[in-house]
Design an enzyme around this catalytic site. Structure first.
Site, PDB file in Angstrom:
ATOM      1  N   PRO A  26      68.227  51.623  47.169  1.00 43.47           N
ATOM      2  CA  PRO A  26      68.695  52.581  48.177  1.00 43.47           C
ATOM      3  C   PRO A  26      70.219  52.512  48.287  1.00 43.47           C
ATOM      4  O   PRO A  26      70.788  51.440  48.400  1.00 43.47           O
ATOM      5  CB  PRO A  26      68.037  52.076  49.469  1.00 43.47           C
ATOM      6  CG  PRO A  26      66.969  51.118  49.032  1.00 43.47           C
ATOM      7  CD  PRO A  26      67.430  50.543  47.745  1.00 43.47           C
ATOM      8  N   ALA A  28      73.395  54.628  50.366  1.00 40.17           N
ATOM      9  CA  ALA A  28      73.725  55.655  51.360  1.00 40.17           C
ATOM     10  C   ALA A  28      74.507  56.795  50.720  1.00 40.17           C
ATOM     11  O   ALA A  28      75.483  56.571  49.995  1.00 40.17           O
ATOM     12  CB  ALA A  28      74.536  55.052  52.495  1.00 40.17           C
ATOM     13  N   GLN A  82      63.377  53.392  52.830  1.00 35.91           N
ATOM     14  CA  GLN A  82      63.994  52.168  53.336  1.00 35.91           C
ATOM     15  C   GLN A  82      64.425  52.357  54.778  1.00 35.91           C
ATOM     16  O   GLN A  82      65.070  53.343  55.125  1.00 35.91           O
ATOM     17  CB  GLN A  82      65.201  51.737  52.516  1.00 35.91           C
ATOM     18  CG  GLN A  82      65.653  50.328  52.956  1.00 35.91           C
ATOM     19  CD  GLN A  82      66.946  49.861  52.324  1.00 35.91           C
ATOM     20  OE1 GLN A  82      67.998  50.413  52.556  1.00 35.91           O
ATOM     21  NE2 GLN A  82      66.862  48.801  51.518  1.00 35.91           N
ATOM     22  N   CYS A 113      72.969  44.972  54.066  1.00 38.34           N
ATOM     23  CA  CYS A 113      74.199  45.741  54.285  1.00 38.34           C
ATOM     24  C   CYS A 113      75.362  44.819  54.662  1.00 38.34           C
ATOM     25  O   CYS A 113      75.295  44.103  55.656  1.00 38.34           O
ATOM     26  CB  CYS A 113      73.973  46.772  55.381  1.00 38.34           C
ATOM     27  SG  CYS A 113      75.426  47.796  55.696  1.00 38.34           S
ATOM     28  N   LYS A 153      64.819  43.862  51.261  1.00 35.31           N
ATOM     29  CA  LYS A 153      65.951  43.652  50.365  1.00 35.31           C
ATOM     30  C   LYS A 153      67.016  42.890  51.142  1.00 35.31           C
ATOM     31  O   LYS A 153      67.315  43.222  52.295  1.00 35.31           O
ATOM     32  CB  LYS A 153      66.513  44.983  49.864  1.00 35.31           C
ATOM     33  CG  LYS A 153      67.611  44.841  48.808  1.00 35.31           C
ATOM     34  CD  LYS A 153      67.919  46.195  48.168  1.00 35.31           C
ATOM     35  CE  LYS A 153      68.941  46.032  47.036  1.00 35.31           C
ATOM     36  NZ  LYS A 153      70.308  45.850  47.567  1.00 35.31           N
TER      37      LYS A 153
END
Length: 382
Positions: A26, A28, A82, A113, A153
Protein backbone atom coordinates in the site's frame (compact mmCIF):
# COMPACT_ATOMS: atom_id res chain seq x y z
CA UNK A 1 19.87 -14.63 -13.62
CA UNK A 2 18.53 -16.05 -10.38
CA UNK A 3 16.16 -19.01 -10.36
CA UNK A 4 14.03 -20.51 -7.65
CA UNK A 5 13.07 -24.15 -7.16
CA UNK A 6 9.59 -24.99 -8.50
CA UNK A 7 8.75 -26.57 -5.13
CA UNK A 8 8.09 -23.12 -3.65
CA UNK A 9 5.21 -23.51 -1.15
CA UNK A 10 1.99 -21.64 -1.70
CA UNK A 11 1.37 -18.46 0.25
CA UNK A 12 -2.00 -18.59 1.97
CA UNK A 13 -3.66 -15.51 3.46
CA UNK A 14 -6.63 -17.06 5.21
CA UNK A 15 -8.73 -18.71 2.48
CA UNK A 16 -6.83 -16.91 -0.29
CA UNK A 17 -3.93 -18.49 -2.16
CA UNK A 18 -1.39 -15.95 -3.42
CA UNK A 19 0.69 -17.46 -6.17
CA UNK A 20 3.27 -16.29 -6.89
CA UNK A 21 3.78 -14.97 -3.35
CA UNK A 22 3.97 -11.34 -4.40
CA UNK A 23 2.11 -8.42 -2.79
CA UNK A 24 1.81 -4.83 -3.96
CA UNK A 25 2.57 -2.64 -0.95
CA UNK A 26 0.00 0.00 0.00
CA UNK A 27 1.31 3.44 -0.94
CA UNK A 28 -0.60 6.66 -0.33
CA UNK A 29 -1.66 8.39 -3.52
CA UNK A 30 -0.21 5.55 -5.61
CA UNK A 31 -1.98 2.21 -5.16
CA UNK A 32 -5.43 3.39 -6.09
CA UNK A 33 -7.68 1.34 -8.38
CA UNK A 34 -6.06 2.56 -11.66
CA UNK A 35 -2.52 1.66 -10.60
CA UNK A 36 -3.67 -1.69 -9.22
CA UNK A 37 -5.34 -2.36 -12.57
CA UNK A 38 -2.07 -1.75 -14.43
CA UNK A 39 -0.09 -3.99 -12.09
CA UNK A 40 -2.67 -6.78 -12.34
CA UNK A 41 -2.72 -6.57 -16.11
CA UNK A 42 1.03 -7.05 -16.31
CA UNK A 43 0.93 -9.93 -13.81
CA UNK A 44 -1.92 -11.70 -15.57
CA UNK A 45 -4.02 -11.27 -12.44
CA UNK A 46 -1.53 -13.17 -10.26
CA UNK A 47 -0.46 -11.82 -6.86
CA UNK A 48 -2.16 -9.68 -4.21
CA UNK A 49 -2.72 -5.95 -4.74
CA UNK A 50 -3.48 -3.87 -1.66
CA UNK A 51 -5.35 -0.57 -1.63
CA UNK A 52 -3.74 2.60 -0.43
CA UNK A 53 -4.14 3.19 3.30
CA UNK A 54 -7.60 3.96 4.64
CA UNK A 55 -7.90 5.84 7.92
CA UNK A 56 -10.38 4.00 10.15
CA UNK A 57 -11.95 7.14 11.57
CA UNK A 58 -12.57 8.52 8.07
CA UNK A 59 -14.09 5.21 6.99
CA UNK A 60 -16.43 5.01 9.95
CA UNK A 61 -17.47 8.63 9.33
CA UNK A 62 -17.98 7.82 5.62
CA UNK A 63 -15.70 10.59 4.43
CA UNK A 64 -16.41 11.18 0.73
CA UNK A 65 -12.79 10.86 -0.41
CA UNK A 66 -12.31 7.75 1.68
CA UNK A 67 -15.40 6.10 0.24
CA UNK A 68 -13.91 6.59 -3.23
CA UNK A 69 -10.59 5.11 -2.15
CA UNK A 70 -12.22 1.86 -1.03
CA UNK A 71 -13.61 1.28 -4.52
CA UNK A 72 -12.42 -1.94 -6.15
CA UNK A 73 -12.71 -2.84 -9.80
CA UNK A 74 -15.05 -5.76 -10.49
CA UNK A 75 -12.06 -7.82 -11.68
CA UNK A 76 -10.14 -7.46 -8.40
CA UNK A 77 -10.11 -10.62 -6.34
CA UNK A 78 -9.38 -10.89 -3.55
CA UNK A 79 -10.17 -7.30 -2.63
CA UNK A 80 -7.44 -6.23 -0.22
CA UNK A 81 -7.76 -3.10 1.91
CA UNK A 82 -5.27 -1.54 4.32
CA UNK A 83 -6.53 0.21 7.43
CA UNK A 84 -4.73 2.61 9.72
CA UNK A 85 -5.92 3.46 13.20
CA UNK A 86 -4.81 4.11 16.78
CA UNK A 87 -8.01 3.45 18.72
CA UNK A 88 -9.13 -0.18 19.20
CA UNK A 89 -12.81 0.75 19.24
CA UNK A 90 -12.64 2.76 16.03
CA UNK A 91 -10.55 0.09 14.31
CA UNK A 92 -13.12 -2.49 15.36
CA UNK A 93 -15.98 -0.40 13.98
CA UNK A 94 -14.17 0.03 10.66
CA UNK A 95 -13.50 -3.70 10.38
CA UNK A 96 -17.12 -4.51 11.24
CA UNK A 97 -18.28 -2.03 8.58
CA UNK A 98 -16.10 -3.77 5.98
CA UNK A 99 -17.56 -7.14 6.94
CA UNK A 100 -21.19 -6.05 7.15
CA UNK A 101 -21.10 -4.14 3.85
CA UNK A 102 -18.89 -6.63 2.01
CA UNK A 103 -16.29 -4.00 1.18
CA UNK A 104 -13.21 -6.26 1.04
CA UNK A 105 -11.98 -9.85 1.32
CA UNK A 106 -8.78 -9.18 3.27
CA UNK A 107 -7.79 -6.53 5.83
CA UNK A 108 -4.22 -5.35 6.41
CA UNK A 109 -3.33 -3.07 9.32
CA UNK A 110 -0.63 -0.43 8.92
CA UNK A 111 1.97 -0.11 11.69
CA UNK A 112 4.76 1.04 9.40
CA UNK A 113 4.13 4.71 8.67
CA UNK A 114 7.28 6.76 9.58
CA UNK A 115 5.83 10.20 8.77
CA UNK A 116 6.65 12.64 11.64
CA UNK A 117 3.17 14.13 11.86
CA UNK A 118 1.89 10.60 12.57
CA UNK A 119 4.63 9.29 14.86
CA UNK A 120 4.69 12.45 17.00
CA UNK A 121 1.10 11.55 17.93
CA UNK A 122 2.02 7.94 18.73
CA UNK A 123 0.68 6.44 15.52
CA UNK A 124 2.21 4.51 12.64
CA UNK A 125 5.52 2.82 13.27
CA UNK A 126 5.69 4.37 16.75
CA UNK A 127 2.63 2.45 17.95
CA UNK A 128 4.07 -1.10 18.27
CA UNK A 129 6.38 0.22 21.01
CA UNK A 130 3.27 0.32 23.20
CA UNK A 131 2.71 -3.43 23.36
CA UNK A 132 -0.67 -3.38 25.16
CA UNK A 133 -2.14 -0.91 22.67
CA UNK A 134 -0.95 -2.97 19.73
CA UNK A 135 -2.48 -6.07 21.29
CA UNK A 136 -5.79 -4.31 21.95
CA UNK A 137 -6.04 -3.09 18.34
CA UNK A 138 -5.24 -6.51 16.91
CA UNK A 139 -7.63 -8.29 19.27
CA UNK A 140 -10.52 -6.01 18.34
CA UNK A 141 -9.78 -6.17 14.61
CA UNK A 142 -9.62 -9.96 14.56
CA UNK A 143 -12.75 -10.26 16.69
CA UNK A 144 -14.74 -8.06 14.34
CA UNK A 145 -13.31 -9.54 11.13
CA UNK A 146 -15.15 -12.84 11.36
CA UNK A 147 -13.94 -15.01 8.48
CA UNK A 148 -11.92 -12.23 6.85
CA UNK A 149 -8.16 -12.67 7.32
CA UNK A 150 -6.33 -9.86 9.13
CA UNK A 151 -2.64 -9.19 8.44
CA UNK A 152 -0.24 -6.47 9.57
CA UNK A 153 2.63 -4.51 8.05
CA UNK A 154 5.29 -3.07 10.34
CA UNK A 155 8.87 -1.86 10.63
CA UNK A 156 11.76 -3.13 12.75
CA UNK A 157 11.10 -0.52 15.38
CA UNK A 158 11.64 3.11 16.19
CA UNK A 159 15.43 2.97 15.95
CA UNK A 160 18.16 0.41 16.51
CA UNK A 161 17.91 0.89 20.28
CA UNK A 162 14.14 0.42 20.34
CA UNK A 163 13.24 -2.49 18.09
CA UNK A 164 9.74 -3.91 18.34
CA UNK A 165 9.28 -6.37 15.50
CA UNK A 166 9.87 -9.60 17.40
CA UNK A 167 7.47 -8.68 20.20
CA UNK A 168 4.95 -7.39 17.66
CA UNK A 169 5.19 -10.60 15.67
CA UNK A 170 4.56 -12.71 18.73
CA UNK A 171 1.58 -10.54 19.76
CA UNK A 172 0.20 -10.90 16.23
CA UNK A 173 0.36 -14.69 16.46
CA UNK A 174 -1.30 -14.72 19.87
CA UNK A 175 -4.14 -12.47 18.68
CA UNK A 176 -4.98 -14.48 15.58
CA UNK A 177 -3.36 -12.40 12.86
CA UNK A 178 -3.02 -14.39 9.63
CA UNK A 179 0.34 -13.08 8.37
CA UNK A 180 2.90 -10.35 9.08
CA UNK A 181 4.93 -8.23 6.67
CA UNK A 182 8.18 -6.62 7.82
CA UNK A 183 9.87 -3.66 6.20
CA UNK A 184 13.49 -4.16 7.20
CA UNK A 185 14.03 -0.55 8.27
CA UNK A 186 13.40 1.43 11.44
CA UNK A 187 11.34 4.59 11.67
CA UNK A 188 14.56 6.58 11.97
CA UNK A 189 15.77 5.23 8.64
CA UNK A 190 12.61 6.23 6.80
CA UNK A 191 13.60 5.02 3.31
CA UNK A 192 17.34 5.56 3.58
CA UNK A 193 20.20 3.14 3.95
CA UNK A 194 19.85 -0.56 3.26
CA UNK A 195 16.95 -2.76 4.35
CA UNK A 196 17.91 -5.32 6.98
CA UNK A 197 16.95 -8.62 5.44
CA UNK A 198 18.49 -10.48 8.40
CA UNK A 199 15.68 -9.07 10.53
CA UNK A 200 13.16 -10.66 8.18
CA UNK A 201 14.92 -14.00 8.66
CA UNK A 202 14.88 -13.58 12.45
CA UNK A 203 11.17 -12.79 12.41
CA UNK A 204 10.47 -15.88 10.33
CA UNK A 205 12.30 -18.00 12.92
CA UNK A 206 10.46 -16.23 15.74
CA UNK A 207 6.93 -16.74 14.40
CA UNK A 208 6.95 -19.99 12.42
CA UNK A 209 3.21 -20.38 12.98
CA UNK A 210 2.20 -17.80 10.32
CA UNK A 211 3.53 -16.54 6.99
CA UNK A 212 6.15 -13.79 7.12
CA UNK A 213 6.48 -11.46 4.15
CA UNK A 214 9.60 -9.42 3.48
CA UNK A 215 9.68 -5.82 2.31
CA UNK A 216 12.51 -3.44 1.46
CA UNK A 217 14.96 -2.98 -1.43
CA UNK A 218 13.19 -5.19 -3.96
CA UNK A 219 14.05 -3.35 -7.15
CA UNK A 220 13.93 -6.30 -9.52
CA UNK A 221 12.49 -9.80 -9.79
CA UNK A 222 15.90 -11.23 -8.96
CA UNK A 223 15.92 -9.21 -5.73
CA UNK A 224 12.64 -10.86 -4.76
CA UNK A 225 14.00 -14.35 -5.38
CA UNK A 226 17.16 -13.53 -3.46
CA UNK A 227 15.17 -12.24 -0.48
CA UNK A 228 13.13 -15.44 -0.37
CA UNK A 229 16.25 -17.57 -0.58
CA UNK A 230 18.30 -15.62 1.97
CA UNK A 231 15.59 -15.03 4.59
CA UNK A 232 13.26 -18.00 4.24
CA UNK A 233 10.29 -15.62 4.12
CA UNK A 234 7.01 -16.82 2.66
CA UNK A 235 6.46 -13.96 0.24
CA UNK A 236 7.57 -10.49 -0.78
CA UNK A 237 5.94 -7.06 -0.58
CA UNK A 238 6.97 -4.69 -3.37
CA UNK A 239 6.64 -0.94 -2.90
CA UNK A 240 8.89 1.73 -4.37
CA UNK A 241 10.42 -0.70 -6.87
CA UNK A 242 7.28 -0.59 -9.01
CA UNK A 243 6.95 3.20 -9.14
CA UNK A 244 6.78 4.01 -12.83
CA UNK A 245 7.24 0.28 -13.53
CA UNK A 246 3.95 -1.61 -13.16
CA UNK A 247 5.38 -4.24 -15.52
CA UNK A 248 7.66 -5.32 -12.67
CA UNK A 249 4.80 -7.59 -11.62
CA UNK A 250 5.06 -9.39 -14.95
CA UNK A 251 8.76 -9.90 -14.26
CA UNK A 252 7.97 -11.23 -10.79
CA UNK A 253 5.48 -13.77 -12.12
CA UNK A 254 7.99 -14.94 -14.73
CA UNK A 255 10.74 -15.23 -12.14
CA UNK A 256 8.70 -17.22 -9.65
CA UNK A 257 7.38 -19.47 -12.41
CA UNK A 258 10.93 -20.18 -13.53
CA UNK A 259 10.93 -18.55 -16.96
CA UNK A 260 13.63 -16.17 -18.12
CA UNK A 261 11.31 -13.45 -19.36
CA UNK A 262 12.09 -9.93 -18.16
CA UNK A 263 10.56 -6.77 -19.56
CA UNK A 264 12.82 -3.95 -20.73
CA UNK A 265 10.40 -1.72 -22.63
CA UNK A 266 11.59 0.91 -25.05
CA UNK A 267 10.39 4.44 -24.43
CA UNK A 268 7.56 3.94 -26.96
CA UNK A 269 6.04 1.20 -24.80
CA UNK A 270 6.63 3.21 -21.64
CA UNK A 271 4.82 6.18 -23.18
CA UNK A 272 1.85 3.95 -24.03
CA UNK A 273 1.64 2.81 -20.40
CA UNK A 274 1.91 6.41 -19.19
CA UNK A 275 -1.02 7.47 -21.35
CA UNK A 276 -3.12 4.50 -20.25
CA UNK A 277 -2.31 5.23 -16.61
CA UNK A 278 -3.44 8.83 -16.96
CA UNK A 279 -6.58 7.71 -18.81
CA UNK A 280 -7.51 5.25 -16.07
CA UNK A 281 -7.03 7.93 -13.43
CA UNK A 282 -9.35 10.29 -15.27
CA UNK A 283 -12.01 7.60 -15.58
CA UNK A 284 -11.69 6.71 -11.91
CA UNK A 285 -11.85 10.31 -10.70
CA UNK A 286 -14.54 11.19 -13.21
CA UNK A 287 -12.62 14.14 -14.62
CA UNK A 288 -9.98 13.88 -17.35
CA UNK A 289 -8.07 16.98 -16.31
CA UNK A 290 -7.91 15.96 -12.64
CA UNK A 291 -6.75 12.52 -13.71
CA UNK A 292 -3.87 13.96 -15.75
CA UNK A 293 -2.95 16.30 -12.92
CA UNK A 294 -2.89 13.38 -10.48
CA UNK A 295 -0.71 11.46 -12.94
CA UNK A 296 1.97 14.15 -12.93
CA UNK A 297 3.65 12.67 -9.84
CA UNK A 298 4.40 9.51 -11.83
CA UNK A 299 6.14 11.17 -14.78
CA UNK A 300 9.67 11.26 -13.33
CA UNK A 301 9.43 7.63 -12.24
CA UNK A 302 8.36 6.42 -15.68
CA UNK A 303 11.07 8.44 -17.43
CA UNK A 304 13.93 7.60 -15.07
CA UNK A 305 17.11 6.98 -17.05
CA UNK A 306 15.72 7.98 -20.44
CA UNK A 307 17.23 10.90 -22.35
CA UNK A 308 14.49 13.46 -21.88
CA UNK A 309 15.52 17.10 -21.66
CA UNK A 310 14.76 19.23 -18.64
CA UNK A 311 12.46 21.50 -20.65
CA UNK A 312 10.33 18.57 -21.78
CA UNK A 313 10.24 17.16 -18.25
CA UNK A 314 8.94 20.52 -17.02
CA UNK A 315 6.29 20.58 -19.75
CA UNK A 316 5.16 17.06 -18.91
CA UNK A 317 4.94 18.06 -15.26
CA UNK A 318 2.30 20.69 -16.01
CA UNK A 319 0.08 18.86 -18.49
CA UNK A 320 -3.64 18.99 -17.85
CA UNK A 321 -5.27 16.99 -20.67
CA UNK A 322 -4.80 13.61 -22.34
CA UNK A 323 -4.37 15.29 -25.71
CA UNK A 324 -1.60 17.50 -24.35
CA UNK A 325 0.09 14.59 -22.59
CA UNK A 326 -0.11 12.36 -25.65
CA UNK A 327 1.23 15.08 -27.92
CA UNK A 328 4.20 15.79 -25.71
CA UNK A 329 5.04 12.11 -25.39
CA UNK A 330 5.07 11.84 -29.20
CA UNK A 331 7.78 14.52 -29.31
CA UNK A 332 10.19 12.24 -27.44
CA UNK A 333 12.73 9.93 -29.05
CA UNK A 334 10.46 6.93 -28.59
CA UNK A 335 12.95 4.45 -30.04
CA UNK A 336 15.19 4.73 -26.99
CA UNK A 337 15.81 1.29 -25.44
CA UNK A 338 15.33 0.61 -21.75
CA UNK A 339 18.24 2.47 -20.09
CA UNK A 340 20.97 0.80 -18.06
CA UNK A 341 20.50 1.33 -14.34
CA UNK A 342 16.81 2.21 -14.54
CA UNK A 343 15.91 -0.89 -12.51
CA UNK A 344 17.59 0.49 -9.40
CA UNK A 345 16.24 2.44 -6.42
CA UNK A 346 13.48 4.96 -7.00
CA UNK A 347 11.21 7.05 -4.83
CA UNK A 348 12.12 8.51 -1.46
CA UNK A 349 15.57 7.71 -0.07
CA UNK A 350 15.85 10.00 2.96
CA UNK A 351 17.22 8.44 6.11
CA UNK A 352 18.86 8.92 9.50
CA UNK A 353 16.03 11.09 10.70
CA UNK A 354 15.30 12.10 14.25
CA UNK A 355 12.03 10.40 15.14
CA UNK A 356 9.23 12.66 16.32
CA UNK A 357 7.45 11.05 19.29
CA UNK A 358 5.07 12.16 22.04
CA UNK A 359 6.81 13.44 25.18
CA UNK A 360 8.05 10.55 27.29
CA UNK A 361 7.00 7.94 24.74
CA UNK A 362 10.07 5.75 25.23
CA UNK A 363 10.01 5.72 29.04
CA UNK A 364 7.65 2.77 29.36
CA UNK A 365 6.51 0.44 26.55
CA UNK A 366 3.50 -0.56 28.65
CA UNK A 367 2.19 2.94 29.44
CA UNK A 368 -0.22 3.69 26.60
CA UNK A 369 -1.17 7.24 27.53
CA UNK A 370 -0.43 9.88 24.94
CA UNK A 371 -2.01 8.41 21.82
CA UNK A 372 -4.59 10.83 20.44
CA UNK A 373 -7.12 10.78 17.64
CA UNK A 374 -4.93 13.37 15.90
CA UNK A 375 -2.64 10.50 14.95
CA UNK A 376 -5.25 9.37 12.44
CA UNK A 377 -4.12 11.61 9.62
CA UNK A 378 -4.68 10.82 5.98
CA UNK A 379 -1.14 9.83 5.15
CA UNK A 380 0.73 6.60 4.71
CA UNK A 381 4.01 4.89 4.12
CA UNK A 382 5.75 1.94 5.56
Amino acid sequence: MTTLAPSLPLLRIGPHTVQPPVVLAPMAGITNAPFRTLCREFSGGKGLFVSEMITTRALVERNEKTMQLIHFDASETPRSIQLYGVDPVTVGKAVRMIVDEDLADHIDLNFGCPVPKVTRKGGGSALPYKRPLLRAILREAVAQAGDLPVTIKMRKGIDDDHTTYLDAGRIAVEEGVTAVALHGRTTAQHYGGTADWDAIARLKEHVPEIPVLGNGDIWSADDALRMMRETGCDGVVVGRGCLGRPWLFGDLVSAFEGTGTRQAPALRQVADVMLRHATLLGEWIGDESRGVIDFRKHVAWYLKGFAVGSDMRRRLAVTSSLEELGGQLQELDLDQPWPDGADGPRGRTSGNNRVALPDGWLKDPYDCAGVSADAELDTSGG
